[in-house]
Design a protein around this motif. Sequence first.
Motif, PDB file in Angstrom:
ATOM      1  N   VAL A 115      12.821 -11.964   2.494  1.00  0.00           N
ATOM      2  CA  VAL A 115      12.639 -11.835   3.946  1.00  0.00           C
ATOM      3  C   VAL A 115      13.787 -12.511   4.681  1.00  0.00           C
ATOM      4  O   VAL A 115      14.360 -11.959   5.630  1.00  0.00           O
ATOM      5  CB  VAL A 115      11.290 -12.439   4.374  1.00  0.00           C
ATOM      6  N   ILE A 116      14.189 -13.701   4.221  1.00  0.00           N
ATOM      7  CA  ILE A 116      15.207 -14.486   4.926  1.00  0.00           C
ATOM      8  C   ILE A 116      16.564 -13.803   4.864  1.00  0.00           C
ATOM      9  O   ILE A 116      17.263 -13.695   5.877  1.00  0.00           O
ATOM     10  CB  ILE A 116      15.283 -15.910   4.336  1.00  0.00           C
ATOM     11  N   TYR A 117      16.979 -13.330   3.691  1.00  0.00           N
ATOM     12  CA  TYR A 117      18.333 -12.786   3.571  1.00  0.00           C
ATOM     13  C   TYR A 117      18.482 -11.466   4.332  1.00  0.00           C
ATOM     14  O   TYR A 117      19.597 -11.078   4.691  1.00  0.00           O
ATOM     15  CB  TYR A 117      18.712 -12.597   2.096  1.00  0.00           C
ATOM     16  N   TYR A 118      17.364 -10.793   4.626  1.00  0.00           N
ATOM     17  CA  TYR A 118      17.455  -9.511   5.328  1.00  0.00           C
ATOM     18  C   TYR A 118      17.412  -9.668   6.851  1.00  0.00           C
ATOM     19  O   TYR A 118      17.628  -8.707   7.580  1.00  0.00           O
ATOM     20  CB  TYR A 118      16.320  -8.584   4.877  1.00  0.00           C
ATOM     21  N   LEU A 119      17.180 -10.877   7.348  1.00  0.00           N
ATOM     22  CA  LEU A 119      17.072 -11.103   8.784  1.00  0.00           C
ATOM     23  C   LEU A 119      18.328 -10.684   9.559  1.00  0.00           C
ATOM     24  O   LEU A 119      18.212 -10.091  10.642  1.00  0.00           O
ATOM     25  CB  LEU A 119      16.753 -12.581   9.061  1.00  0.00           C
ATOM     26  N   PRO A 120      19.559 -10.963   9.076  1.00  0.00           N
ATOM     27  CA  PRO A 120      20.743 -10.528   9.833  1.00  0.00           C
ATOM     28  C   PRO A 120      20.814  -9.025  10.046  1.00  0.00           C
ATOM     29  O   PRO A 120      21.422  -8.563  11.019  1.00  0.00           O
ATOM     30  CB  PRO A 120      21.910 -11.008   8.955  1.00  0.00           C
TER      31      PRO A 120
END
Length: 300
Positions: A115-120
Amino acid sequence: MKKTSSKKPLSRSVLRGYCTSYLFILPAMIYFAIFSFAPIIYMVYLSFTEYKFPGTPHFNGLANFIKASKDTLYWQSVWNTLVFTFFATIFTVVFALIIAVFMNRKFKGKRVFRVIYYLPAVVSEVVNAILFLWLFNAQFGVINTTLMKIGIKNPIAWLQTSPYAMIVIILVAVWRGGCWNAPIFLSALEGISKSIYESAEIDGANGWKTFWKITVPLLKPTIIMTFIMSINGTLQLFDESVNLTKGGPANTTITMSHYVYNTCFINVPNFGYAAAMSFIIFIMVAVLAFINLKVGDTRD
């Protein structure tokens, strides 16, 4: 004797199935025709006209393209865009592949990290630009504040100095593009049979050799596709140039799309000339995509 055709006529049920299928994709086809195909045709038409707002288009042949060939600022934007494309494409694909390989392993917190790495990729490009403005601001940016705490006396003008400004824009493009492409690589990695790696392990292949001899060759179609997607996106780089550096310093970070925007809406509006430059971008994207496909084609 007359030859009889081996093809059987389509039954009503098959024809009904074809009609139903085309009926479902009809809205998408209409949307594409109105909002994608028609604007491209109109852009090509405008590129051969003199159209300064307010006014009406007047055909002027190749005058816009001749003007572009002599426009030093346009060629500066072309050079800047090609530099961004070269470095951003390479680092984007490598960054995305590294993330995908890491995500393909088992570790604690894997779902949270996904979830975190796809935020950008989810947030808008303007938000990403604001984030990097906060990081690389010359006066109170996080990067300069950290560097000064470890001994750097003078703050670095990241966005006001040519080499540094280009590096920051490339970082933004890689940051966003890598997060877009990583799920594509992850999907391709999960599609590789584990038995292939088990056979390689039995033959004594280590992790690095397995990666170069098995993973990379099997990912070649995906790598080519991500290269094409990254080239297509970077050649149209716009938000980073506008929001981070305004094309400066001294137009060293202005991109082709940024220059087209200025020609349309910031300077004296010249839609015909802007359309001609947009048409050149379209041709460049098509040529580079064709080259990538040819280089990656392994068929005899």
